[in-house]
Write an enzyme that holds these catalytic residues in place. Structure first.
Site, PDB file in Angstrom:
ATOM      1  N   HIS A 353      56.668 -24.495  25.846  1.00  0.00           N
ATOM      2  CA  HIS A 353      57.267 -24.923  26.993  1.00  0.00           C
ATOM      3  C   HIS A 353      56.670 -24.484  28.323  1.00  0.00           C
ATOM      4  CE1 HIS A 353      60.604 -26.679  28.881  1.00  0.00           C
ATOM      5  NE2 HIS A 353      61.488 -26.290  28.478  1.00  0.00           N
ATOM      6  N   TYR A 467      75.340 -23.681  32.209  1.00  0.00           N
ATOM      7  CA  TYR A 467      74.107 -23.876  32.831  1.00  0.00           C
ATOM      8  C   TYR A 467      73.669 -25.189  32.473  1.00  0.00           C
ATOM      9  CZ  TYR A 467      68.894 -23.911  33.094  1.00  0.00           C
ATOM     10  OH  TYR A 467      67.485 -24.316  33.362  1.00  0.00           O
ATOM     11  N   SER A 469      69.954 -28.077  32.970  1.00  0.00           N
ATOM     12  CA  SER A 469      68.852 -28.218  33.993  1.00  0.00           C
ATOM     13  C   SER A 469      68.721 -29.607  34.104  1.00  0.00           C
ATOM     14  CB  SER A 469      67.667 -27.592  33.249  1.00  0.00           C
ATOM     15  OG  SER A 469      67.241 -28.082  31.906  1.00  0.00           O
ATOM     16  N   THR A 480      62.127 -27.834  37.157  1.00  0.00           N
ATOM     17  CA  THR A 480      63.495 -28.078  36.847  1.00  0.00           C
ATOM     18  C   THR A 480      64.691 -27.508  37.882  1.00  0.00           C
ATOM     19  OG1 THR A 480      63.930 -26.348  35.355  1.00  0.00           O
ATOM     20  CG2 THR A 480      63.255 -28.421  34.383  1.00  0.00           C
TER      21      THR A 480
END
Length: 560
Positions: A353, A467, A469, A480
């Site tokens: 990532h 949360y 994104s 993001t």
């Protein structure tokens, strides 16, 4: 068969244009008349200069926010603006974002690396492991060629595709200078997206280093890395002129690897990529000093990693465990992405990532699926080339000292202990779906987020801040932004459905759903424009702090 698209931990992806301007042939997926990076130079930057805070509701919180705004917040904001002025070539968030990922010392497995699973090939006979692995490999290399030769259609978010996603517009915009091209797209309500991450898709690896890892890319390498039963194999998929090796040769080499009967090594090296990053950095140095440096370079520089698993997928839970972490022996978790193909042809992309987000990976994912199923390079009846695969395929071997073997054993124990703590379950709701919700003029994403709130309320007796994104790829080097789905609307709606559904009419409940959907859409648009809302539900008073951190604007029309 039910669709198999699982997105675990994937940051919000902005919907985009149709996949391609037209099919390619042989070497290419498509041949875009607009160069791939045509818009990159003119993309707007995220601007941290608008007002810091706009708090409202809850008087006590307003006082706290005002104090922050005139004190620490003002000082931090001035530092941020000053930092931004020093980095006009990029986004002020880009450097800290890379640092956030690369300085993290936790294992990348479970903590960072996500996966996406492909649907099966619509033609059942094409799901044979060798056939599908060959077709997906060839399609992936076609993507690489199309990208590097500037023929991949630029990533654009079309608000009015009837005007902007047309051959007529493309024939005009390609002649607009790059430093002005974004404005040309903006005039027809189209918003090009940042594509700076795309080059890291291929020939890239995250290298473990003490304190902070590094991203490595060697675009000159022409070989593919294949993992099977914990063994490492490489062979060229591009020739010396940069052309794709014939699909029948790639098929022959993969068949050769699949027929290798070697058992799993006693000390599978791949476990090390699941280690704590500082531990892995230290062990890697020992590997290099032990004479494995050049072999590791072949792993790091490979175009990508193809993982061939020796078992079929049983169900969606098994698929999730397999593609998210596997057994630790047959993945190189540091690679920009692993293309995984199971015995029954079930396939997925597992990716590291730090180098990028969902926009680049999802584009690659969709293009590879489309190309490999619509214009497959080989068929189930295709015969592999009569080439000498034993000469073309190199099996990598590592020299392991007792200290290295101990390190691998320790990594294996840690990996297995961690995976035992992970529980995954799934439930498929068959009486609805996104198309049904759209017909009701409800956002599927908003309903999914509302479902999380309701489930948590039912389980724990309260709603909580959550949360989600959202991509900010509309800006140069965007990453993001955070959507905060919890609101007074989701709280009120959740309590109505979970605690007192009989007290509300169907029309009243529908109205609450519509309110949640509308407000969530507003939050999503603001997040995509770089405007975060910081806050959470006050479960006692029913209020919500919505301190808006205004980071940027693309244009007045988008912010209205």
């Amino acid at each position: 068969m039910a669709p198999r698209l699982l997105l675990l931990q994937l940051p919000g992806v902005v919907p985009c244009r149709s996949l391609s301007t037209g099919p390619g042939s042989g070497e290419y997926l498509q041949r875009s008349i607009v160069p791939t990076m045509h818009y990159q130079d003119s993309l707007p930057r995220i601007d941290p200069s608008p007002p810091l805070l706009t708090p409202f509701l809850i008087p006590l919180w307003m006082i706290c926010c005002k104090s922050f705004e005139s004190g620490t917040g003002k000082e931090l904001h001035e530092l941020l603006v000053a930092q931004d002025k020093k980095n006009k070539h990029t986004s002020y968030i880009s450097g800290p974002w890379f640092d956030m990922y690369l300085t993290a010392r936790d294992s990348v497995v479970l903590n960072f690396n996500p996966f996406m699973a492909f649907n099966p090939d619509p033609k059942p006979e094409y799901n044979d492991q060798l056939t599908r692995a060959t077709n997906m490999t060839v399609s992936a290399i076609r993507f690489l060629k199309t990208l590097r030769d500037g023929l991949l259609e630029p990533e654009v978010f079309h608000l009015n595709p009837a005007k902007s996603d047309t051959d007529a517009f493309k024939r005009v915009i390609r002649y607009v200078p790059s430093f002005l091209s974004w404005y040309g797209a903006y005039l027809v309500n189209a918003y090009p997206l940042d594509m700076s991450q795309y080059f890291r898709l291929f020939n890239s690896t995250r290298l473990p280093k003490p304190g902070r890892d590094e991203l490595f890319t060697d675009a000159k390498a022409r070989h593919l890395l294949v993992l099977r039963r914990g063994h490492f194999y490489i062979f060229d998929v591009l020739d010396q002129d940069g052309n794709i090796v014939s699909p029948s040769e790639i098929q022959a080499h993969l068949r050769y690897i699949l027929t290798d009967s070697s058992p799993v090594p006693e000390f599978p090296l791949a476990y090390l990529t699941s280690e704590n990053r500082d531990v892995w950095a230290e062990v890697r140095q020992k590997l290099v000093h032990g004479g494995n440096g050049q072999t590791l370079e072949k792993v790091d520089s490979a175009v990508f990693c193809l993982c061939l698993d020796d078992f079929p997928i049983k169900d969606l839970v098994h698929l999730s465990h397999t593609m998210l972490h596997g057994d630790g022996t047959n993945r190189w978790f540091d690679k920009s992405f692993n293309l995984i193909v199971a015995k029954d042809g079930t396939a997925a992309v597992h990716f590291e990532h730090a180098w990028g987000d969902g926009v680049a990976v999802l584009r690659f994912f969709n293009e590879v699926f489309k190309d490999s199923t619509e214009t497959p390079a080989v068929t189930p009846q295709s015969r592999p080339a009569g080439t000498d695969s034993s000469a073309a395929v190199q099996k990598l071997r590592f020299e392991l000292s007792d200290a290295l073997k101990s390190a691998i054993a320790a990594a294996k124990d840690k990996f297995e202990a961690t995976m035992r703590t992970l529980a995954i379950d799934c439930f498929q709701f068959q009486r609805g779906g996104k198309e049904f919700l759209k017909k009701q003029k409800l956002s599927p994403d908003a309903v999914a987020q509302l479902a999380f709130q309701m489930a948590f309320l039912r389980q724990y007796g309260q709603t909580v801040a959550t949360y989600e994104s959202c991509s900010t790829a509309a800006f140069k080097h965007g990453r993001t932004e955070t959507i905060r789905p919890a609101s007074v609307f989701t709280k009120r709606c959740s309590e109505a459905f979970v605690r007192e559904p009989s007290r509300h009419s169907a029309s009243s409940l529908q109205h609450m759903l519509a309110e949640c959907s509308k407000y969530h859409g507003q939050l999503t648009k603001e997040a995509a424009m770089g405007e975060a809302r910081v806050g959470g539900v006050d479960t006692l008073g029913g209020g919500v702090l919505r301190a808006r951190v205004r980071l940027s604007r693309i244009a007045p029309t988008l912010d209205s």
